[in-house]
Design a protein around this motif. Structure first.
Motif, PDB file in Angstrom:
ATOM      1  N   PRO A  99       3.958  17.178  -4.570  1.00  0.00           N
ATOM      2  CA  PRO A  99       4.842  18.331  -4.773  1.00  0.00           C
ATOM      3  C   PRO A  99       4.663  19.355  -3.648  1.00  0.00           C
ATOM      4  CG  PRO A  99       3.860  17.670  -6.847  1.00  0.00           C
ATOM      5  CD  PRO A  99       3.197  16.838  -5.798  1.00  0.00           C
ATOM      6  N   PHE A 100       5.758  19.837  -3.131  1.00  0.00           N
ATOM      7  CA  PHE A 100       5.722  20.658  -1.926  1.00  0.00           C
ATOM      8  C   PHE A 100       6.262  22.066  -2.182  1.00  0.00           C
ATOM      9  CE2 PHE A 100       9.151  17.533  -2.073  1.00  0.00           C
ATOM     10  CZ  PHE A 100      10.308  18.309  -2.006  1.00  0.00           C
ATOM     11  N   TYR A 101       6.095  22.539  -3.411  1.00  0.00           N
ATOM     12  CA  TYR A 101       6.682  23.795  -3.867  1.00  0.00           C
ATOM     13  C   TYR A 101       6.302  25.004  -3.026  1.00  0.00           C
ATOM     14  CZ  TYR A 101       2.081  24.511  -5.953  1.00  0.00           C
ATOM     15  OH  TYR A 101       0.727  24.655  -6.141  1.00  0.00           O
ATOM     16  N   ASP A 102       5.114  24.988  -2.406  1.00  0.00           N
ATOM     17  CA  ASP A 102       4.683  26.131  -1.609  1.00  0.00           C
ATOM     18  C   ASP A 102       4.390  25.763  -0.159  1.00  0.00           C
ATOM     19  OD1 ASP A 102       2.437  24.601  -2.029  1.00  0.00           O
ATOM     20  OD2 ASP A 102       1.117  26.292  -2.517  1.00  0.00           O
ATOM     21  N   GLN A 103       4.767  24.566   0.244  1.00  0.00           N
ATOM     22  CA  GLN A 103       4.480  24.137   1.611  1.00  0.00           C
ATOM     23  C   GLN A 103       5.383  24.884   2.609  1.00  0.00           C
ATOM     24  OE1 GLN A 103       1.874  21.878   2.533  1.00  0.00           O
ATOM     25  NE2 GLN A 103       1.456  22.616   0.469  1.00  0.00           N
ATOM     26  N   PRO A 104       4.810  25.325   3.732  1.00  0.00           N
ATOM     27  CA  PRO A 104       5.608  26.094   4.707  1.00  0.00           C
ATOM     28  C   PRO A 104       6.872  25.378   5.145  1.00  0.00           C
ATOM     29  CG  PRO A 104       3.268  26.188   5.257  1.00  0.00           C
ATOM     30  CD  PRO A 104       3.409  25.200   4.132  1.00  0.00           C
ATOM     31  N   GLU A 105       6.808  24.043   5.287  1.00  0.00           N
ATOM     32  CA  GLU A 105       7.988  23.303   5.722  1.00  0.00           C
ATOM     33  C   GLU A 105       9.153  23.485   4.751  1.00  0.00           C
ATOM     34  OE1 GLU A 105       4.417  21.039   7.352  1.00  0.00           O
ATOM     35  OE2 GLU A 105       4.943  22.090   5.493  1.00  0.00           O
ATOM     36  N   ASN A 130       8.207  15.573   8.212  1.00  0.00           N
ATOM     37  CA  ASN A 130       6.842  16.047   8.448  1.00  0.00           C
ATOM     38  C   ASN A 130       6.008  15.994   7.168  1.00  0.00           C
ATOM     39  OD1 ASN A 130       7.450  16.602  11.130  1.00  0.00           O
ATOM     40  ND2 ASN A 130       8.018  18.729  10.718  1.00  0.00           N
ATOM     41  N   LEU A 131       6.603  16.392   6.049  1.00  0.00           N
ATOM     42  CA  LEU A 131       5.891  16.347   4.770  1.00  0.00           C
ATOM     43  C   LEU A 131       5.546  14.910   4.393  1.00  0.00           C
ATOM     44  CD1 LEU A 131       8.001  18.959   2.759  1.00  0.00           C
ATOM     45  CD2 LEU A 131       5.587  19.205   3.367  1.00  0.00           C
ATOM     46  N   CYS A 132       6.493  14.006   4.570  1.00  0.00           N
ATOM     47  CA  CYS A 132       6.256  12.601   4.214  1.00  0.00           C
ATOM     48  C   CYS A 132       5.184  11.975   5.100  1.00  0.00           C
ATOM     49  CB  CYS A 132       7.560  11.809   4.334  1.00  0.00           C
ATOM     50  SG  CYS A 132       8.795  12.213   3.071  1.00  0.00           S
ATOM     51  N   ALA A 133       5.127  12.384   6.353  1.00  0.00           N
ATOM     52  CA  ALA A 133       4.119  11.834   7.273  1.00  0.00           C
ATOM     53  C   ALA A 133       2.705  12.210   6.848  1.00  0.00           C
ATOM     54  CB  ALA A 133       4.399  12.322   8.694  1.00  0.00           C
ATOM     55  N   GLN A 157       0.867  -1.177   0.000  1.00  0.00           N
ATOM     56  CA  GLN A 157       0.000   0.000   0.000  1.00  0.00           C
ATOM     57  C   GLN A 157       0.904   1.227   0.000  1.00  0.00           C
ATOM     58  OE1 GLN A 157      -2.169   1.020   3.679  1.00  0.00           O
ATOM     59  NE2 GLN A 157      -4.019   1.201   2.437  1.00  0.00           N
ATOM     60  N   PHE A 158       0.687   2.104  -0.960  1.00  0.00           N
ATOM     61  CA  PHE A 158       1.544   3.273  -1.116  1.00  0.00           C
ATOM     62  C   PHE A 158       0.871   4.556  -0.647  1.00  0.00           C
ATOM     63  CE2 PHE A 158       3.852   0.749  -4.320  1.00  0.00           C
ATOM     64  CZ  PHE A 158       5.159   1.071  -3.985  1.00  0.00           C
ATOM     65  N   SER A 159       1.672   5.410  -0.020  1.00  0.00           N
ATOM     66  CA  SER A 159       1.378   6.830   0.073  1.00  0.00           C
ATOM     67  C   SER A 159       2.418   7.530  -0.797  1.00  0.00           C
ATOM     68  CB  SER A 159       1.476   7.330   1.516  1.00  0.00           C
ATOM     69  OG  SER A 159       0.530   6.681   2.337  1.00  0.00           O
ATOM     70  N   VAL A 160       2.051   8.666  -1.379  1.00  0.00           N
ATOM     71  CA  VAL A 160       2.983   9.373  -2.258  1.00  0.00           C
ATOM     72  C   VAL A 160       3.125  10.821  -1.806  1.00  0.00           C
ATOM     73  CG1 VAL A 160       3.483  10.115  -4.614  1.00  0.00           C
ATOM     74  CG2 VAL A 160       2.451   7.877  -4.221  1.00  0.00           C
ATOM     75  N   LEU A 161       4.365  11.228  -1.556  1.00  0.00           N
ATOM     76  CA  LEU A 161       4.640  12.619  -1.224  1.00  0.00           C
ATOM     77  C   LEU A 161       4.252  13.501  -2.401  1.00  0.00           C
ATOM     78  CD1 LEU A 161       5.956  14.827   0.588  1.00  0.00           C
ATOM     79  CD2 LEU A 161       8.127  14.261  -0.552  1.00  0.00           C
ATOM     80  N   PRO A 220      19.899  19.913   8.695  1.00  0.00           N
ATOM     81  CA  PRO A 220      19.083  19.346   9.784  1.00  0.00           C
ATOM     82  C   PRO A 220      17.627  19.795   9.776  1.00  0.00           C
ATOM     83  CG  PRO A 220      21.230  20.000  10.618  1.00  0.00           C
ATOM     84  CD  PRO A 220      21.148  20.494   9.208  1.00  0.00           C
ATOM     85  N   GLN A 221      17.382  21.089   9.520  1.00  0.00           N
ATOM     86  CA  GLN A 221      15.990  21.528   9.495  1.00  0.00           C
ATOM     87  C   GLN A 221      15.235  20.896   8.328  1.00  0.00           C
ATOM     88  OE1 GLN A 221      15.187  25.707   9.962  1.00  0.00           O
ATOM     89  NE2 GLN A 221      13.117  25.546   9.103  1.00  0.00           N
ATOM     90  N   TRP A 222      15.895  20.789   7.184  1.00  0.00           N
ATOM     91  CA  TRP A 222      15.260  20.178   6.023  1.00  0.00           C
ATOM     92  C   TRP A 222      14.904  18.726   6.321  1.00  0.00           C
ATOM     93  CZ3 TRP A 222      12.279  19.772   2.258  1.00  0.00           C
ATOM     94  CH2 TRP A 222      12.417  18.819   1.244  1.00  0.00           C
ATOM     95  N   VAL A 223      15.788  18.010   6.990  1.00  0.00           N
ATOM     96  CA  VAL A 223      15.520  16.614   7.340  1.00  0.00           C
ATOM     97  C   VAL A 223      14.247  16.519   8.177  1.00  0.00           C
ATOM     98  CG1 VAL A 223      16.386  14.623   8.626  1.00  0.00           C
ATOM     99  CG2 VAL A 223      17.942  15.930   7.169  1.00  0.00           C
TER     100      VAL A 223
END
Length: 340
Positions: free
Chosen positions: A158-164, A331-334, A152-156, A323-326
């Motif tokens: 596109p996060f181009y405008d996400q606050p993170e 958080n984005l992947c979750a 069962q897949f979840s897919v990240l 580190p912050q990006w990690v």
């Protein structure tokens, strides 16, 4: 055993700087119908022509930026994988490349052999394009179908405008903007115009970018150029940059087809001619430094800018394993929704 694995996917790299390995890599990359979207016979002929001279040229470029540990893109992606393993407590974290090794197929087979049945697929591309995000998802689907995998897949998304993502960019870039500079250029990877028009028929791609900047939500979902402008605007606003301090361009053209504008090569000359002496360049379409950033911008771009009258071009590193990006990526992947 934890039950939710994470598969990070980046573009890929040749196995070495030898002409043979570069030719093999380019053949796999360029024969992807999502990269060169032409009928197979035409694509095969075109790629065969490209492979006459291009591998030797690209091999030389790779040699100029290759690290002792190997390809910068793969090394940096491995570092991200290790750092994400500390953040992603739900299960194992694997790394795959769309082209080259480790392949998506080998990574998925490894995870399923370990008993993993729930996997978050994370294409490491902030902006959407068929030649990046779609081809990763379709390759995963092919592997599942051919090997009859029960996953069962979840897919990240596109996060181009996400606050993170924007927060991580700002934190990473801020130290570089604290030194004196004349202009900041945000150079995104380019795409042939037909890739965008195929997804949004009738969508204008004027040189000023007003159409893409004002794209409706329906168009923006599939408009790579529009998403790049949204990334740039969100970054500049949060960083507190004035309108004249920054601009957007698109790099890495290949072939004779019309690509989205403005072109980075042209912009470098224009900025030098306008009196810009110290130019900062960041590449927000890439989350890890690679040949397009280190060699195309950091080496050739710097040389071109100086020849045009500029004094210095500083390439700002990508997010890499910051580190912050990690933490933000975890958080984005979750939040990635179920798909496939």
């Amino acid at each position: 055993m934890t039950d939710h694995a994470l598969l990070l996917v980046n573009l890929g790299s040749p196995a070495s700087t030898s002409v043979a390995d570069v030719r093999s890599y380019l053949n796999q990359f360029l024969m992807d119908p999502y990269v060169i979207d032409l009928p197979w016979p035409v694509r095969r002929l075109l790629v065969s022509l490209i492979l006459i001279k291009r591998p030797a040229q690209s091999a030389h470029a790779y040699q100029s930026i290759w690290w002792e540990e190997g390809s910068p893109l793969v090394v940096l992606s491995r570092r991200l994988q290790r750092a994400m393993s500390e953040q992603w407590k739900q299960g194992p974290v694997e790394l795959a490349m769309r082209y080259g090794e480790p392949s998506i197929e080998s990574a998925l087979l490894k995870l399923t052999a370990q008993g993993q049945r729930r996997i978050t697929l994370a294409p490491l591309y902030p902006q959407f394009a068929d030649s990046t995000v779609t081809t990763v998802v379709e390759e995963a689907r092919r592997v599942v179908r051919e090997h009859q995998l029960d996953v069962q897949f979840s897919v990240l998304q596109p996060f181009y405008d996400q606050p993170e993502y924007i927060d991580a960019l700002v934190t990473s870039v801020k130290p570089h903007l604290q030194q004196p500079f004349d202009h900041l250029l945000l150079s995104f990877h380019g795409l042939p115009e037909r890739h965008l028009q195929k997804l949004n028929p009738g969508h204008r791609l004027d040189g000023l970018g007003d159409c893409c900047r004002d794209a409706s939500p329906q168009v923006l979902d599939n408009c790579y150029r529009g998403q790049c402008f949204r990334t740039a605007q969100a970054f500049a606003q949060q960083m507190g940059l004035a309108d004249g301090q920054w601009s957007v361009s698109f790099q890495s053209r290949l072939g004779r087809a019309k690509w989205i504008e403005p072109y980075t090569e042209a912009r470098l000359d224009e900025l030098a001619q306008q009196g810009v002496k110290k130019l900062l360049v960041m590449c927000p379409a890439f989350v890890a430094d690679c040949i397009e950033t280190l060699e195309e911008i950091g080496d050739r771009g710097r040389e071109q800018f100086r020849e045009a009258g500029g004094e210095d071009l500083l390439l700002i590193p990508c997010l890499n394993d910051d580190p912050q990006w990690v933490q933000e990526l975890a958080n984005l992947c979750a939040r990635a929704p179920l798909a496939l």
